[in-house]
Design a protein around this motif. Structure first.
Motif, PDB file in Angstrom:
ATOM      1  N   LEU A  46      13.952 -28.856  60.160  1.00  0.00           N
ATOM      2  CA  LEU A  46      15.587 -29.462  59.046  1.00  0.00           C
ATOM      3  C   LEU A  46      15.370 -30.817  58.783  1.00  0.00           C
ATOM      4  CD1 LEU A  46      18.947 -27.488  59.808  1.00  0.00           C
ATOM      5  CD2 LEU A  46      16.490 -26.958  58.139  1.00  0.00           C
ATOM      6  N   VAL A  47      15.470 -31.519  60.292  1.00  0.00           N
ATOM      7  CA  VAL A  47      14.806 -32.804  60.539  1.00  0.00           C
ATOM      8  C   VAL A  47      13.762 -33.693  59.469  1.00  0.00           C
ATOM      9  CG1 VAL A  47      14.980 -35.000  61.949  1.00  0.00           C
ATOM     10  CG2 VAL A  47      16.504 -33.302  62.022  1.00  0.00           C
ATOM     11  N   HIS A  48      12.376 -33.069  60.010  1.00  0.00           N
ATOM     12  CA  HIS A  48      11.550 -33.722  58.997  1.00  0.00           C
ATOM     13  C   HIS A  48      11.789 -33.275  57.474  1.00  0.00           C
ATOM     14  CE1 HIS A  48       7.952 -31.412  57.271  1.00  0.00           C
ATOM     15  NE2 HIS A  48       6.894 -31.507  57.837  1.00  0.00           N
ATOM     16  N   THR A  95      21.677 -29.001  49.699  1.00  0.00           N
ATOM     17  CA  THR A  95      20.957 -28.116  49.513  1.00  0.00           C
ATOM     18  C   THR A  95      19.284 -27.477  50.082  1.00  0.00           C
ATOM     19  OG1 THR A  95      22.146 -28.106  47.712  1.00  0.00           O
ATOM     20  CG2 THR A  95      20.442 -26.782  47.416  1.00  0.00           C
ATOM     21  N   ILE A  96      19.197 -28.703  50.406  1.00  0.00           N
ATOM     22  CA  ILE A  96      17.629 -29.016  50.802  1.00  0.00           C
ATOM     23  C   ILE A  96      17.918 -28.218  52.695  1.00  0.00           C
ATOM     24  CG2 ILE A  96      15.725 -29.951  52.000  1.00  0.00           C
ATOM     25  CD1 ILE A  96      16.462 -32.340  49.753  1.00  0.00           C
ATOM     26  N   VAL A  97      18.751 -28.394  53.178  1.00  0.00           N
ATOM     27  CA  VAL A  97      18.987 -27.780  53.961  1.00  0.00           C
ATOM     28  C   VAL A  97      19.636 -26.324  54.091  1.00  0.00           C
ATOM     29  CG1 VAL A  97      21.212 -28.026  56.315  1.00  0.00           C
ATOM     30  CG2 VAL A  97      19.574 -30.109  55.627  1.00  0.00           C
ATOM     31  N   GLY A  98      20.936 -25.891  53.134  1.00  0.00           N
ATOM     32  CA  GLY A  98      20.548 -24.724  53.367  1.00  0.00           C
ATOM     33  C   GLY A  98      19.193 -23.777  52.963  1.00  0.00           C
ATOM     34  N   TYR A  99      18.374 -24.654  52.457  1.00  0.00           N
ATOM     35  CA  TYR A  99      17.870 -23.709  51.476  1.00  0.00           C
ATOM     36  C   TYR A  99      16.494 -23.311  52.653  1.00  0.00           C
ATOM     37  CZ  TYR A  99      13.222 -22.332  48.577  1.00  0.00           C
ATOM     38  OH  TYR A  99      12.301 -21.789  48.189  1.00  0.00           O
ATOM     39  N   SER A 100      16.525 -24.643  52.777  1.00  0.00           N
ATOM     40  CA  SER A 100      15.093 -24.748  54.656  1.00  0.00           C
ATOM     41  C   SER A 100      15.043 -23.958  55.618  1.00  0.00           C
ATOM     42  CB  SER A 100      14.786 -26.120  54.868  1.00  0.00           C
ATOM     43  OG  SER A 100      13.671 -25.884  55.390  1.00  0.00           O
ATOM     44  N   VAL A 101      16.692 -23.244  55.800  1.00  0.00           N
ATOM     45  CA  VAL A 101      17.694 -22.608  57.375  1.00  0.00           C
ATOM     46  C   VAL A 101      16.776 -20.910  56.648  1.00  0.00           C
ATOM     47  CG1 VAL A 101      19.012 -22.348  58.242  1.00  0.00           C
ATOM     48  CG2 VAL A 101      18.644 -24.457  58.279  1.00  0.00           C
ATOM     49  N   ASN A 102      17.582 -20.931  54.809  1.00  0.00           N
ATOM     50  CA  ASN A 102      16.857 -19.420  54.687  1.00  0.00           C
ATOM     51  C   ASN A 102      15.837 -19.135  55.155  1.00  0.00           C
ATOM     52  OD1 ASN A 102      18.345 -17.527  53.537  1.00  0.00           O
ATOM     53  ND2 ASN A 102      16.797 -18.032  51.789  1.00  0.00           N
ATOM     54  N   ASP A 103      14.908 -19.955  54.018  1.00  0.00           N
ATOM     55  CA  ASP A 103      12.972 -19.563  54.395  1.00  0.00           C
ATOM     56  C   ASP A 103      12.850 -19.245  56.240  1.00  0.00           C
ATOM     57  OD1 ASP A 103      11.071 -18.513  52.718  1.00  0.00           O
ATOM     58  OD2 ASP A 103      10.380 -20.583  53.201  1.00  0.00           O
ATOM     59  N   GLN A 121      28.694 -38.049  60.026  1.00  0.00           N
ATOM     60  CA  GLN A 121      29.782 -37.054  61.081  1.00  0.00           C
ATOM     61  C   GLN A 121      29.015 -35.760  60.171  1.00  0.00           C
ATOM     62  OE1 GLN A 121      33.460 -38.969  61.244  1.00  0.00           O
ATOM     63  NE2 GLN A 121      32.561 -40.373  61.832  1.00  0.00           N
ATOM     64  N   SER A 122      28.972 -35.772  59.485  1.00  0.00           N
ATOM     65  CA  SER A 122      28.841 -34.246  58.757  1.00  0.00           C
ATOM     66  C   SER A 122      27.531 -33.929  58.932  1.00  0.00           C
ATOM     67  CB  SER A 122      29.086 -34.052  57.196  1.00  0.00           C
ATOM     68  OG  SER A 122      30.709 -34.352  56.781  1.00  0.00           O
ATOM     69  N   THR A 123      26.440 -34.843  59.147  1.00  0.00           N
ATOM     70  CA  THR A 123      25.502 -34.657  59.113  1.00  0.00           C
ATOM     71  C   THR A 123      25.360 -33.509  60.717  1.00  0.00           C
ATOM     72  OG1 THR A 123      23.858 -35.657  57.082  1.00  0.00           O
ATOM     73  CG2 THR A 123      22.850 -35.236  59.071  1.00  0.00           C
ATOM     74  N   LEU A 124      25.192 -34.771  61.065  1.00  0.00           N
ATOM     75  CA  LEU A 124      25.724 -34.391  62.597  1.00  0.00           C
ATOM     76  C   LEU A 124      26.104 -33.006  62.807  1.00  0.00           C
ATOM     77  CD1 LEU A 124      24.229 -35.478  65.561  1.00  0.00           C
ATOM     78  CD2 LEU A 124      26.747 -36.843  65.879  1.00  0.00           C
ATOM     79  N   LEU A 125      27.599 -32.626  62.123  1.00  0.00           N
ATOM     80  CA  LEU A 125      28.121 -31.576  62.997  1.00  0.00           C
ATOM     81  C   LEU A 125      27.464 -30.542  62.274  1.00  0.00           C
ATOM     82  CD1 LEU A 125      30.871 -30.305  63.589  1.00  0.00           C
ATOM     83  CD2 LEU A 125      31.427 -30.764  61.544  1.00  0.00           C
ATOM     84  N   MET A 126      26.413 -30.679  60.838  1.00  0.00           N
ATOM     85  CA  MET A 126      25.551 -29.516  60.660  1.00  0.00           C
ATOM     86  C   MET A 126      24.527 -29.401  61.421  1.00  0.00           C
ATOM     87  SD  MET A 126      23.761 -29.912  56.688  1.00  0.00           S
ATOM     88  CE  MET A 126      22.385 -30.742  58.076  1.00  0.00           C
ATOM     89  N   LEU A 127      24.150 -30.358  61.714  1.00  0.00           N
ATOM     90  CA  LEU A 127      23.050 -29.478  62.798  1.00  0.00           C
ATOM     91  C   LEU A 127      22.957 -29.703  64.015  1.00  0.00           C
ATOM     92  CD1 LEU A 127      21.136 -32.925  61.962  1.00  0.00           C
ATOM     93  CD2 LEU A 127      20.729 -30.919  61.426  1.00  0.00           C
ATOM     94  N   ILE A 128      24.178 -30.153  64.339  1.00  0.00           N
ATOM     95  CA  ILE A 128      25.042 -28.735  66.547  1.00  0.00           C
ATOM     96  C   ILE A 128      25.205 -27.991  65.760  1.00  0.00           C
ATOM     97  CG2 ILE A 128      27.464 -29.070  67.922  1.00  0.00           C
ATOM     98  CD1 ILE A 128      26.812 -32.049  66.907  1.00  0.00           C
ATOM     99  N   TYR A 144      14.340 -21.054  68.793  1.00  0.00           N
ATOM    100  CA  TYR A 144      13.709 -20.408  67.521  1.00  0.00           C
ATOM    101  C   TYR A 144      15.050 -21.483  67.224  1.00  0.00           C
ATOM    102  CZ  TYR A 144      11.839 -16.050  68.259  1.00  0.00           C
ATOM    103  OH  TYR A 144      11.225 -14.940  68.699  1.00  0.00           O
ATOM    104  N   ALA A 145      15.647 -21.934  67.391  1.00  0.00           N
ATOM    105  CA  ALA A 145      17.360 -22.913  67.043  1.00  0.00           C
ATOM    106  C   ALA A 145      16.319 -24.233  67.300  1.00  0.00           C
ATOM    107  CB  ALA A 145      18.268 -22.977  67.666  1.00  0.00           C
ATOM    108  N   VAL A 146      15.570 -25.210  68.039  1.00  0.00           N
ATOM    109  CA  VAL A 146      15.214 -25.753  67.983  1.00  0.00           C
ATOM    110  C   VAL A 146      14.062 -25.883  67.002  1.00  0.00           C
ATOM    111  CG1 VAL A 146      13.480 -27.629  69.279  1.00  0.00           C
ATOM    112  CG2 VAL A 146      15.315 -26.361  70.743  1.00  0.00           C
ATOM    113  N   GLY A 147      12.877 -25.083  66.984  1.00  0.00           N
ATOM    114  CA  GLY A 147      12.216 -24.359  66.224  1.00  0.00           C
ATOM    115  C   GLY A 147      12.848 -25.425  63.998  1.00  0.00           C
ATOM    116  N   ALA A 148      13.947 -24.812  64.166  1.00  0.00           N
ATOM    117  CA  ALA A 148      14.340 -24.569  62.801  1.00  0.00           C
ATOM    118  C   ALA A 148      15.732 -25.934  62.803  1.00  0.00           C
ATOM    119  CB  ALA A 148      15.787 -23.576  62.732  1.00  0.00           C
ATOM    120  N   VAL A 149      16.116 -26.834  63.490  1.00  0.00           N
ATOM    121  CA  VAL A 149      16.404 -28.250  63.438  1.00  0.00           C
ATOM    122  C   VAL A 149      15.232 -29.198  63.194  1.00  0.00           C
ATOM    123  CG1 VAL A 149      17.471 -29.652  64.950  1.00  0.00           C
ATOM    124  CG2 VAL A 149      18.836 -27.273  64.518  1.00  0.00           C
ATOM    125  N   VAL A 150      14.531 -29.012  63.995  1.00  0.00           N
ATOM    126  CA  VAL A 150      13.239 -29.940  64.307  1.00  0.00           C
ATOM    127  C   VAL A 150      12.907 -30.234  62.510  1.00  0.00           C
ATOM    128  CG1 VAL A 150      10.986 -30.476  64.437  1.00  0.00           C
ATOM    129  CG2 VAL A 150      12.464 -30.268  66.228  1.00  0.00           C
TER     130      VAL A 150
END
Length: 306
Positions: free
Chosen positions: A177-179, A205-213, A148-155, A169-175
Motif C-alpha cells: 500500500l505504501v509502495h 480508492t487506490i488503497v482499497g483496490y490494492s488491498v482487495n487484490d 491522521q486518517s491515513t495513519l489510522l487506516m494503515l494501522i 501477510y499484514a506487513v506485505g499488504a501494508v508495504v
C-alpha cells in the motif's frame, strides 16, 4: 500441483523488488526535496490545491488568447498586500479556451476585490467566472485530518490482516500500500498535477483496490499452504498467484478501461482524479503480485514455516 503451464512470478522477484525500491526512492526524492528547497526552485514537486494551502482561486475568462506572462505581469503590479502576487500559481485549462486559473495566498475580501479590479484594468474584456476562497485554518485542519486518517487506516489494515491471516501477510499488504501511494505521489510531483480533496479520495480508492487484490491472492496462498503443509513455499505461492491471475486480469482490465477513458476525455476538471485512479489500478495490480506476494515468500523462506 497442476501440470499446466504456469508463469514463474517469483523467479525474478529480486529484480522486481529492486525496481520497486528505485521507483519509491525516486518518488520520495521528487516529493521531499522540493519541500526542503522551497516552492518554485525545482521543476518538480507536489502541487497542493487550494483545499490544503488556503487562499483564493480566480477563474478568469478572456475574450482573446492571453499569455500567462501577461497575467503575471498584471498581478505583480498589485502591491501593499503583504504577498508577492507575481509568485501566484497560474494555469490554463486545455479544454476551456482562453480560460486561466489564478491561485493566490489571499483570503481577505477587500484584497481580493483589489486584485480583481487590477486584472479588469489590465484586461478590459476579462470576466471572473468563479471565485473560491479557503481559509488557512480550514486548510491546516484538512492536512492534519488527512495524515491522521491515513495513519489510522494503515494501522487498522495491519491489525485486521494480522488477525485474519498472519503478521507477515499484514506487513506485505501494508508495504504494498505504501509502495502504491508513494509512487503515485511521485508521478503527481513530476507532472505537477494539482492535489485536492477529490484526488485524496482517489488515493483512498487506490488503497482499497490494492488491498482487495492482495487479499484475494493471500487467501489462495493460505488455502494452498493448509492443503499442502509440506510443500515448498516457492511452489505454493507461485501456484497461488497463477490461480488468481485470471481474476486479477479481468478485474484490472474492467476497471482500467473506463478509467483510461475518463483520464483521456474527462477534461481538466476530472484529470487529476482520473489519473490517480489510473495509477492505482496499474501500480496496485503490480504490487499485489510482485511486492506483497514476494515479501510473504521471502519471510516464509526465512522462517521455514508457512
Amino acid at each position: 500441483m497442476s501440470t499446466r503451464f504456469e508463469f514463474d512470478f517469483l523467479k525474478s522477484s529480486k529484480v522486481w523488488m529492486a525496481v520497486s525500491i528505485v521507483a519509491v526512492v525516486v518518488s520520495l526524492i521528487v516529493v521531499v526535496v522540493p519541500l526542503v528547497s522551497g516552492p518554485g526552485v525545482l521543476p518538480f514537486g507536489l502541487n497542493p490545491g487550494l483545499d490544503f494551502t488556503g487562499g483564493t482561486q480566480l477563474r478568469l475568462q478572456f475574450v482573446e488568447p492571453t499569455s500567462t506572462e501577461a497575467v503575471r505581469a498584471a498581478l505583480s503590479g498589485v502591491t501593499g498586500l503583504g504577498v508577492d502576487l507575481s509568485n501566484s500559481a497560474i494555469h490554463a485549462f486545455p479544454d476551456l479556451a482562453n480560460t486561466k486559473a489564478v491561485r493566490m495566498q489571499l483570503t481577505d475580501e477587500a484584497d481580493i476585490d483589489r486584485v480583481v479590479r487590477a486584472l479588469e484594468g489590465a484586461f478590459p474584456c476579462v470576466t471572473v467566472a468563479s471565485r473560491e476562497v479557503v481559509g488557512g485554518q480550514i486548510s491546516r485542519e484538512l492536512v492534519s485530518s488527512g495524515w491522521q486518517s491515513t495513519l489510522l487506516m494503515l494501522i487498522v489494515i495491519l491489525l485486521y490482516l494480522t488477525w485474519r491471516f498472519q503478521f507477515r501477510y499484514a506487513v506485505g499488504a501494508v508495504v504494498a500500500l505504501v509502495h502504491d501511494v508513494v509512487i503515485a505521489l511521485g508521478v503527481f510531483a513530476i507532472l505537477k498535477v494539482e492535489i485536492n480533496l477529490p484526488v485524496i479520495a482517489a488515493f483512498l480508492t487506490i488503497v482499497g483496490y490494492s488491498v482487495n487484490d492482495t487479499i484475494v491472492i493471500f487467501d489462495r496462498i493460505r488455502e494452498n499452504f493448509a492443503a499442502q503443509r509440506r510443500a515448498d513455499a516457492y511452489q505454493v505461492i507461485n501456484h497461488s498467484i497463477n490461480q488468481s491471475l485470471k481474476r486479477t486480469i479481468h478485474t484490472s482490465l474492467t476497471t482500467f478501461i473506463p478509467v483510461i477513458v475518463l483520464t483521456l476525455f474527462g477534461g481538466s476538471v476530472l484529470f487529476a482524479f482520473a489519473l490517480a485512479l489510473l495509477l492505482g489500478v496499474v501500480i496496485g495490480t503490480y504490487s499485489s503480485i510482485f511486492v506483497a506476494s514476494s515479501l510473504v515468500h521471502l519471510w516464509s523462506r526465512r522462517a521455514a514455516t508457512p
